[in-house]
Design a protein around this motif. Structure first.
Motif, PDB file in Angstrom:
ATOM      1  N   SER A  22       0.817  -1.207   0.000  1.00 31.25           N
ATOM      2  CA  SER A  22       0.000   0.000   0.000  1.00 31.25           C
ATOM      3  C   SER A  22       0.854   1.262   0.000  1.00 31.25           C
ATOM      4  N   GLN A  23       2.085   1.137   0.500  1.00 31.27           N
ATOM      5  CA  GLN A  23       2.981   2.289   0.580  1.00 31.27           C
ATOM      6  C   GLN A  23       3.943   2.372  -0.599  1.00 31.27           C
ATOM      7  N   GLY A  24       3.891   1.375  -1.471  1.00 24.10           N
ATOM      8  CA  GLY A  24       4.760   1.381  -2.641  1.00 24.10           C
ATOM      9  C   GLY A  24       6.146   0.814  -2.385  1.00 24.10           C
ATOM     10  N   ARG A  63      -2.301   1.266  -3.451  1.00 24.79           N
ATOM     11  CA  ARG A  63      -1.180   1.803  -4.225  1.00 24.79           C
ATOM     12  C   ARG A  63      -1.663   2.302  -5.584  1.00 24.79           C
ATOM     13  N   LYS A 106       3.543   3.007  -9.756  1.00 27.98           N
ATOM     14  CA  LYS A 106       2.509   3.325  -8.774  1.00 27.98           C
ATOM     15  C   LYS A 106       3.088   3.170  -7.360  1.00 27.98           C
ATOM     16  N   PRO A 107       2.791   4.066  -6.422  1.00 24.95           N
ATOM     17  CA  PRO A 107       1.700   5.044  -6.380  1.00 24.95           C
ATOM     18  C   PRO A 107       1.978   6.393  -7.050  1.00 24.95           C
ATOM     19  N   SER A 112      -2.172   6.261  -7.120  1.00 29.18           N
ATOM     20  CA  SER A 112      -1.649   6.653  -8.420  1.00 29.18           C
ATOM     21  C   SER A 112      -2.717   7.365  -9.239  1.00 29.18           C
TER      22      SER A 112
END
Length: 213
Positions: free
Chosen positions: A45-47, A167, A139-140, A171
């Motif tokens: 989720s944080q890349g 993520r 992404k993100p 983006s």
């Protein structure tokens, strides 16, 4: 009515998210490290990537590079042998193709993408595909979706992104494009508060497109 849909790939069009995690888990296990699913989802989720834990443990880049290749080999093995179809995808794309132009914007590597689609009927609905090698930033960051807009010659307002991860949602939001998040069991714990729409299946996109008219 929106004229363009930019689809994420993994977890949206094919059910591959778990198998990418599993390949990474096996590659890290070779180094004596455990890749917890919740930990992986937080990093996703944080890349951040699978190898942050290895670097934090002091493992050198040469070893990480070797294990990354092993991870990629594991993943391709899964792509060849596991059931990754998502029911109803082809039918939904066939219906949507009557109303909009479509493309795929993914962080998947080209080799993995081509392997997945050797014998599938998804690509022919798409005007183009943007893969990891087509982007400097993934992404993100908004770059992948901005590339998609540019290739279509579309405005942000004319497009809709379809994602299954926070993520990817980040983006799309950073690119200024509304995003519909489709349910995926693997990523369901992610934060989707910024999504313009939440859907269970791609079949629901037709109503969103027609309502936007």
């Amino acid at each position: 009515m929106r004229k363009y849909i930019l689809f994420d790939h993994d977890g949206v069009l094919v059910d591959t998210e778990f198998w990418y995690y599993e390949a990474g888990r096996r590659a890290l296990a070779d180094l004596g490290l455990t890749l917890d699913k919740d930990q992986y989802l937080r990093g996703m989720s944080q890349g951040s990537d699978t190898w942050a834990q290895a670097r934090a443990a002091g493992i050198d880049e040469r070893t990480i590079s070797r294990q990354r290749q092993i991870r990629d080999d594991f993943y391709q093995e899964y792509l060849r042998t596991e059931a990754i179809e998502i029911e109803g995808v082809a039918e939904a794309l066939a219906e949507l193709s009557k109303y909009v132009r479509m493309a795929i914007v993914t962080t998947a590597k080209r080799a993995d993408f081509e392997l997945i689609h050797e014998e599938r009927q998804i690509k022919h609905f798409m005007d183009f595909v943007v893969v990891r090698e087509d982007c400097q930033l993934t992404k993100p960051h908004p770059e992948p979706y901005l590339i998609g807009l540019k290739r279509f010659g579309a405005t942000k307002e004319e497009a809709l992104v379809v994602e299954d991860s926070s993520r990817g949602l980040k983006s799309a939001v950073a690119a200024g494009i509304d995003c519909a998040v489709v349910h995926n069991d693997f990523t369901k714990s992610h934060d989707f508060a910024q999504a313009a729409y939440r859907i269970e299946t791609l079949a629901e996109l037709k109503d969103i497109i027609l309502r936007a008219g």
